[in-house]
Structures are given as C-alpha cells and as structure tokens.
Scaffold this active site. Structure first.
Site, mmCIF file in Angstrom:
data_model
loop_
_atom_site.group_PDB
_atom_site.id
_atom_site.type_symbol
_atom_site.label_atom_id
_atom_site.label_comp_id
_atom_site.label_asym_id
_atom_site.label_seq_id
_atom_site.Cartn_x
_atom_site.Cartn_y
_atom_site.Cartn_z
ATOM 1 N N HIS A 325 0.807 -1.220 0.000
ATOM 2 C CA HIS A 325 0.000 0.000 0.000
ATOM 3 C C HIS A 325 0.841 1.271 0.000
ATOM 4 O O HIS A 325 0.351 2.323 -0.413
ATOM 5 C CB HIS A 325 -0.941 0.012 1.205
ATOM 6 C CG HIS A 325 -2.117 -0.904 1.063
ATOM 7 N ND1 HIS A 325 -2.052 -2.250 1.325
ATOM 8 C CD2 HIS A 325 -3.388 -0.661 0.662
ATOM 9 C CE1 HIS A 325 -3.229 -2.802 1.107
ATOM 10 N NE2 HIS A 325 -4.060 -1.868 0.699
ATOM 11 N N GLY A 326 2.071 1.199 0.469
ATOM 12 C CA GLY A 326 2.859 2.422 0.471
ATOM 13 C C GLY A 326 4.200 2.250 1.143
ATOM 14 O O GLY A 326 4.398 1.349 1.970
#
Length: 492
Positions: A325-326
């Site tokens: 996700h990041g």
C-alpha cells in the site's frame, strides 16, 4: 483522468459511441486500447512508457516461456519478468523509502551521509498493473494459462482503462478471453452499468468527499491531543471514507466495463459486516487478498507445513500486503496488526476443544471464520456483536493506515482511549452527528446486505422507487461536485 469529473463523462460518451459503431471487432479493440492510453496519459504522459515496457517484456517473456522446455531457462525468463516489473515498482515506489532508512541506519552507526536529492514521482496505479502483469507471467510459468499470441489483446489486458489505475486486479483468465469475441453491452447490461457508475460516484462524491473527508482530514491533521469524541469521530469518518472512496471506484470500474459489455470481478462484499478478520479479507479488496493468497501465501507453504510455519506465512503475507500500500512504516504496522489478528483468530479456531462448537471456515488465509466463541444468546445477535467487534478492531488499524507518521497515530490512539486528558472539543456538533449517522447507516446496510447483491436487490425494487433513488443520487452528484479530487487508492 478521474471518474468523478465532467471530462470523464465526455470521454466515456465518445468511447461508447465508437464501441457501438458498425466497425470490425479488431478496430473496436484498437479504439479501446488508444482510449486506455489516453485515459492514463492525462496524469503524466511519459509514464505511458512504463506501461509499454511492462507490456512488451511480459508479452515476449510469456511467449518464450510457452516454447521453452528447459527448466533453468524458464526460471531465467521468469526472473527477467519479475526483475523488470518489480524493479520499476521498487524504484518509483520504494526508492526514496529505502534510501531514507539506509541513511538512518548509517546515522545510528555514527556515519553522516547526505544522498543526492531525487525527486521521484510515483506513477499512478503502478502497484495495480504490476500485480496484474505478474499474475499473467506467473500463470504462464506454472502452465495455468497459455501465452497470449495477440499483442493487441494482451496490451488491452494490461491497460483496460476502467480498472487500470485502482483495480480490480484482474487475472488473465478473467479478461483476455473476453477480448477474443465481440462484446457489446445489451440493453440490460447498459442500464446496470450506468446504475453502478452512478452508485459508485455517489459513494465517492456524495458520501466519502461530501460528508466524511473533511472531518477525517481535520482530525488526522491535528498536531496535538484531542478529546476522545473528536478522536473517535475522525477515525470513524476515515473508516467510512476509505470504504466509500475505494468501493466507489471499484463500483464505477465494474459499471463502466459493463457498459462496454465486459465483466469485471467483484472487489467488495460489504466488508464491515465481516465476522472476524479472515472474513473481512474475504470481503475487502477481494482481488488483492486472493492475489496475495495465490501468489504469496500458498507458495510460501500456506497451512501445509505446520502451525508455526502457518502463522509465519500469515504474518509475511500481511506485512508485504501492508507494504504494497505504500512506502511508509505505518503501512507495515497496519499489515502487522492484520497479521496478528488473523493469527489470533486462527489460534481460537485451531483449539475447538476449548470452545463451544461453531461453524469453521475452510483452511485458507482468505476465508470466513469466527473470531470468538458464540455468546449464549440468539445466534443472529451474537454474530452481529462479533461483526461490531471486528469493525471496532478494523477501525483501530485504520489509524496507522491514515496517519502521516507513527507519532500522529499514537497520539490519536491515546486520545481515543482518554489516556491524554483533553476537555475542549475540536469538532462542531453537526460534524459529530454527521459521522454518527453515516456510520450507523453504513453498518446497518452492510449487515442487511452481507449475503446479497446490490444489482439483484435493485432488480427486485419497484421501478418507480428505483427511479426515485437513482434520480436522488444524480441530484446529489450535481449539487456536490465541487472538485475533481483523486480517489484515495490512486496513491498506491
């Protein structure tokens, strides 16, 4: 280009017009491919080159994999595909993160190092189309899918604009066969598609942006402790915002594809009605959770190598799922929390002798499972109570997902439970009521619809009532469309 813009409405109208003209099927596919590149190029035209590179490398690697019988050469071709795709993802998404942590480690060792400034721009949707192309190469390597000989069909699989930048993450067997034969929406499909597009935009523009985003942004942006009510309102606002934003995008994508005659897989099935975390991942971002299951958890050994290895595989899968996700340690913590909750849930499930008998799930990481023993009251009430507890724990994990740094997350958690005494409220009373009403409506809707389909319910609804609801959503869109803000998952 974003779905929640008037530019996209014009774009979609032109695409639908061309798609319904009496042209050859090959010409229509070329139109869709050009439209998909145009759709993506609106953000940053040079990044289309990354799409081309990924497409060409995986297309040629898969053709070679299909011909090659030597296992060492096949592994080399697979490594080439993985290196190109994961290399691009690693550089653009994790390059800065890795460098920052490398500098921090050197600093701990007493070494001062100042790296050259690198302004790396994250290509929109790179995580999504990278996973999609990887699934193709891996399936061809495993001989689960034959190499696609048509470069046009494969290019369209990689870049199909409805789901290009934020999913659903489509497997080759789900989409490429649809490009082999002419597809044009029937009247029923067109109506369903336009309804889903309207519903998705209403979820994004009317609820996520119009009712929740301002409260969530203000609370997560506050640099000081908050009153517990303020903290809870902000967290619940984000719990609703991220669902309506991301599920809204997926609903739009499915609707747009349906208007063209194509079927995309469901990505959400009322996740806040989940009973336990494995049930949550059976309902939330389904195409990612099943991707992680099939291409990471099971290859690691799944649950076939004993209890200790199973828990380790669960944790590795969720840690990497968080990192997907990041490039931020908060996402790693978010994934770790989900891994812990899944492990605890499985621990309860694997000790049936100590618990009252309850229905058990099948033995996979993404399945429905009960998190705790049944409460000795009516089954429906106990299940709803477990769903509320699951939602409560999910909301706690969203604190790390949304917070810009670890300090903000901890300050907010301490504020939620009153550890830091604060008497003055930050939010206006109307904002509190708005979050409360939306949260109650969201949970109630998910519980009532947990085993149903919105399309099936819409088709059983009287035409006049459905028409009123549809018109009301359109009216809200017209009145609240103040900006063309991106969807949250575009940053991933």
């Amino acid at each position: 280009m974003v779905f929640n813009s008037y530019t996209f409405i014009v774009f979609l109208g032109v695409v639908l017009l061309l798609h319904n003209l009496p042209l050859s099927w090959k010409a229509k596919k070329v139109n869709l491919l050009v439209a998909s590149y145009l759709f993506y190029a609106v953000w940053n035209p040079p990044f289309v080159l990354l799409l081309w590179l990924s497409t060409v490398v995986d297309y040629l690697a898969a053709l070679a994999l299909g011909r090659e019988e030597n296992q060492y050469k096949r592994k080399g071709l697979l490594v080439l595909s993985l290196a190109v795709n994961l290399g691009m993802l690693g550089y653009f998404k994790y390059g800065g993160f890795l460098m920052d942590n490398f500098v921090a480690l050197l600093s701990l060792a007493g070494v001062t190092y100042q790296p050259p400034q690198a302004d790396i721009i994250l290509p929109v949707g790179i995580s999504f189309y990278t996973f999609q192309t990887l699934s193709y190469t891996l399936d061809v390597y495993r001989r689960k899918f034959a190499p696609e000989k048509s470069l046009l069909d494969f290019s369209l699989f990689v870049t199909f604009f409805p789901q290009l930048v934020a999913g659903p993450i489509v497997r080759p067997g789900e989409l490429i066969p649809q490009f082999k034969v002419p597809h044009q929406a029937t009247q029923t499909q067109m109506i369903r598609g336009l309804f889903l597009l309207t519903l998705g935009l209403f979820m994004k523009v009317g609820i996520a942006d119009g009712m929740l985003s301002e409260t969530a942004d203000s609370i997560f942006g506050v640099p000081f402790p908050l009153h517990p009510l303020d903290a809870w309102a902000g967290v619940l606002a984000f719990s609703g915002q991220i669902f309506f934003d991301f599920a809204g995008y997926s609903t739009c994508a499915i609707g747009v594809a349906l208007c063209l005659g194509f079927i995309l897989p469901d990505n959400f099935r009322y996740p806040y009605a989940a009973i336990g975390f494995s049930d949550f991942w059976r309902r939330w971002h389904i195409t990612l959770s099943t991707w992680l299951r099939d291409y990471l958890y099971i290859p690691l050994g799944g649950n076939r190598l004993g209890a200790t290895r199973t828990y380790l595989n669960l944790m590795i899968t969720m840690l990497l799922g968080g990192l997907w996700h990041g490039a931020n340690w908060n996402f790693v913590i978010w994934g770790a929390l989900h891994g812990v909750f899944l492990g605890v849930e499985r621990l309860f499930r694997d000790r049936p002798a100590r618990l009252p008998e309850m229905p058990l799930a099948t033995d996979t990481v993404i399945t429905q499972a009960s998190m705790l023993p049944a409460i000795p009251i009516s089954r429906s009430v106990s299940r709803f109570g477990l769903a509320l507890m699951t939602f409560f724990l999910i909301s706690l994990t969203w604190v790390f997902f949304r917070s810009p740094d670890f300090g903000t997350a901890m300050r907010l958690l301490l504020s939620m439970f009153g550890v830091i005494p604060v008497q003055i409220k930050f939010l206006a009373t109307i904002d509190m009521y708005k979050v409360f009403v939306v949260t109650v409506a969201l949970l109630g809707c998910h519980w009532l619809m947990r085993d149903k389909s919105v399309v099936a319910v819409a088709e059983r609804t009287p035409w006049w009532l459905l028409g009123l609801g549809w018109a009301a959503m359109l009216l809200v869109l017209v009145l609240t469309q103040k900006s063309t803000g991106s969807f949250i998952y575009f940053q991933f």
